[in-house]
Scaffold this motif. Structure first.
Motif, PDB file in Angstrom:
ATOM      1  N   SER A   1     -21.689   4.353 -43.146  1.00 27.44           N
ATOM      2  CA  SER A   1     -21.223   3.760 -44.325  1.00 27.44           C
ATOM      3  C   SER A   1     -19.815   3.129 -44.377  1.00 27.44           C
ATOM      4  O   SER A   1     -19.463   2.521 -45.334  1.00 27.44           O
ATOM      5  CB  SER A   1     -21.059   4.983 -45.242  1.00 27.44           C
TER       6      SER A   1
ATOM      7  N   GLY B   1     -20.289   4.496 -53.131  1.00 23.88           N
ATOM      8  CA  GLY B   1     -19.755   5.661 -53.658  1.00 23.88           C
ATOM      9  C   GLY B   1     -18.113   5.639 -54.135  1.00 23.88           C
ATOM     10  O   GLY B   1     -17.660   4.564 -53.688  1.00 23.88           O
TER      11      GLY B   1
ATOM     12  N   HIS C   1     -27.723  10.497 -47.258  1.00 24.56           N
ATOM     13  CA  HIS C   1     -26.889  10.964 -48.735  1.00 24.56           C
ATOM     14  C   HIS C   1     -28.140  11.926 -49.070  1.00 24.56           C
ATOM     15  O   HIS C   1     -29.264  12.109 -48.389  1.00 24.56           O
ATOM     16  CB  HIS C   1     -26.974   9.767 -49.725  1.00 24.56           C
TER      17      HIS C   1
ATOM     18  N   GLY D   1     -23.439   7.973 -53.369  1.00 20.24           N
ATOM     19  CA  GLY D   1     -22.541   7.461 -52.206  1.00 20.24           C
ATOM     20  C   GLY D   1     -23.067   7.956 -50.804  1.00 20.24           C
ATOM     21  O   GLY D   1     -24.359   7.989 -50.716  1.00 20.24           O
TER      22      GLY D   1
ATOM     23  N   VAL E   1     -19.588   8.520 -57.846  1.00 20.25           N
ATOM     24  CA  VAL E   1     -20.143   7.361 -57.979  1.00 20.25           C
ATOM     25  C   VAL E   1     -19.115   6.663 -58.828  1.00 20.25           C
ATOM     26  O   VAL E   1     -18.511   7.330 -59.981  1.00 20.25           O
ATOM     27  CB  VAL E   1     -21.426   7.005 -58.322  1.00 20.25           C
TER      28      VAL E   1
ATOM     29  N   ASP F   1     -18.596  12.629 -50.789  1.00 17.33           N
ATOM     30  CA  ASP F   1     -18.882  11.044 -50.570  1.00 17.33           C
ATOM     31  C   ASP F   1     -20.229  10.867 -51.109  1.00 17.33           C
ATOM     32  O   ASP F   1     -20.323   9.549 -51.349  1.00 17.33           O
ATOM     33  CB  ASP F   1     -18.851  11.019 -49.092  1.00 17.33           C
TER      34      ASP F   1
END
Length: 392
Positions: free
Chosen positions: A225, A62, A375, A262, A385, A381
């Protein structure tokens, strides 16, 4: 043009289906590959110029991650722009857009799971399995399921796909690689070596090397993440990017990096878990499809009012409930000729999850996957990208 006539989750980022999004990047790449004298603005390629493009697709990277956790990295230094992913912000939808140049509305893969009664109901169109069941088999399966031609088919410039060995020759990959050479790899070092070998092969002709790396995504799902595991993986990818710059120096290669989506993190406390013998499951004519951050629902005939009453009582602050026809008309799945079965693949209702929330249900025979990183939704978030570019 988006036409949103319903409430959205808090701080939602809408997909840009113009030059500011992944779709626009893919559509313009397709045009360059098929037009001998065309340039490509995103790659800083002039009209008529012979050029070699290396496009690294780092699954799950992301833009917000890159600008924070990746601050000071080579990838962050090469970052040129922020793009939006498509909707849903997920691999099946976005990677297929990057392989075809069309939006999810046209290619029809609007989530990791889609609904297609021709092939058994809810299926996973990338591994081509039924949800909780066996592989999907059917007469002329691939052209019926994937009706859009890949962007490499009949291209006037050579294309090499550098793909992980375990998926490089899957049915999905072979279908979408038509017109390209497939180069499988195993591990990050082999990934870099394959890219350089393909760059040598295209040194005089120019063309495209589309190189896909999925490990960052897998680790982010499993550990989170911003976990130590994801950060170490990013550091290794960033080091490879530095080394590719050095190895390709003086060859005027466009070394580009983007991602399909992301990540955001969720917790068990923010998961709506629908038991298979519960009241909500009884309202559904099929298991959920799409994503746990953006779920498509097929409500049984006669259960519409009951389902909507349940949502009004239990989902405030957790999800926005959208009628399927309103979602279809919103343009969130993008422009282009709609897939013939798009209405079926959207269902009667759509659940747009609020930040941090997920929804899951259960199918007999399906192995449950606990995910920290998730996602598919509309948060920044997930939706934003990076686009990075270095001319070597």
């Amino acid at each position: 043009m988006l036409d949103i006539q319903f409430p959205l989750p808090a701080d939602a980022i809408l997909p840009d289906y113009g030059e500011g999004g992944l779709f626009g990047l893919a559509a313009s790449l397709r045009h360059w590959l098929h037009s001998p004298e065309a340039g490509w603005a995103a790659g800083e390629i002039a009209d008529g110029e012979r050029a070699l493009v290396v496009l690294l697709v780092i699954d799950g990277l992301g833009d917000r991650f890159l600008r924070t956790a990746g601050r000071g990295s080579a990838l962050e230094a090469a970052r040129r722009a922020t793009l939006t992913s498509v909707c849903p912000s997920t691999t099946a939808s976005a990677v297929t857009t990057l392989l075809t140049g069309v939006a999810p509305a046209s290619h029809g893969l609007n989530g990791w799971f889609i609904h297609d009664r021709r092939f058994g109901g809810v299926i996973a169109p990338l591994p081509l399995t039924q949800r909780g069941g066996p592989p999907v088999e059917a007469f002329r399966l691939l052209p019926r399921l994937y009706p859009v031609a890949p962007m490499f088919h009949h291209a006037c410039r050579p294309v090499n796909l550098v793909s992980p060995a375990d998926i490089a020759f899957s049915r999905f990959s072979l279908h979408h690689a038509r017109g390209a050479h497939i180069e499988p790899y195993m591990g990050l070092e082999d990934f870099g070596a394959a890219i350089l070998a393909m760059a040598d092969a295209l040194r005089t002709s120019g063309g495209l090397i589309h190189a896909y790396y999925p490990v960052f995504d897998a680790l982010s799902h499993l550990h989170g993440s911003r976990s130590a595991e994801a950060l170490r993986c990013f550091s290794r990818v960033d080091d490879l990017f530095r080394r590719l710059q050095h190895a390709l120096a003086g060859r005027d290669v466009r070394l580009m990096v983007t991602a399909d989506h992301g990540f955001t993190d969720s917790s068990p406390e923010r998961c709506i878990d629908l038991p298979s013998d519960g009241e909500v499951a009884a309202m559904l004519a099929a298991p959920l499809f799409g994503e746990r951050r953006l779920a498509f629902c097929r409500v049984r005939e006669g259960a519409k009012c009951e389902f909507e009453a349940w949502a009004r009582e239990h989902l405030p602050g957790k999800a926005a409930l959208v009628p399927g026809d309103a979602f279809l008309g919103s343009g969130l799945l993008g422009p282009g000729r709609p897939h013939a079965r798009l209405a079926e693949r959207v269902g009667s209702h759509v659940l747009l999850m609020e930040p941090g929330w997920t929804i899951v249900d259960h199918v007999e025979g399906e192995v449950a996957h606990e995910m920290i990183g998730v996602h598919g939704g509309l948060s920044a978030d997930e939706m934003l990208v990076p686009l990075a570019l270095v001319r070597t």
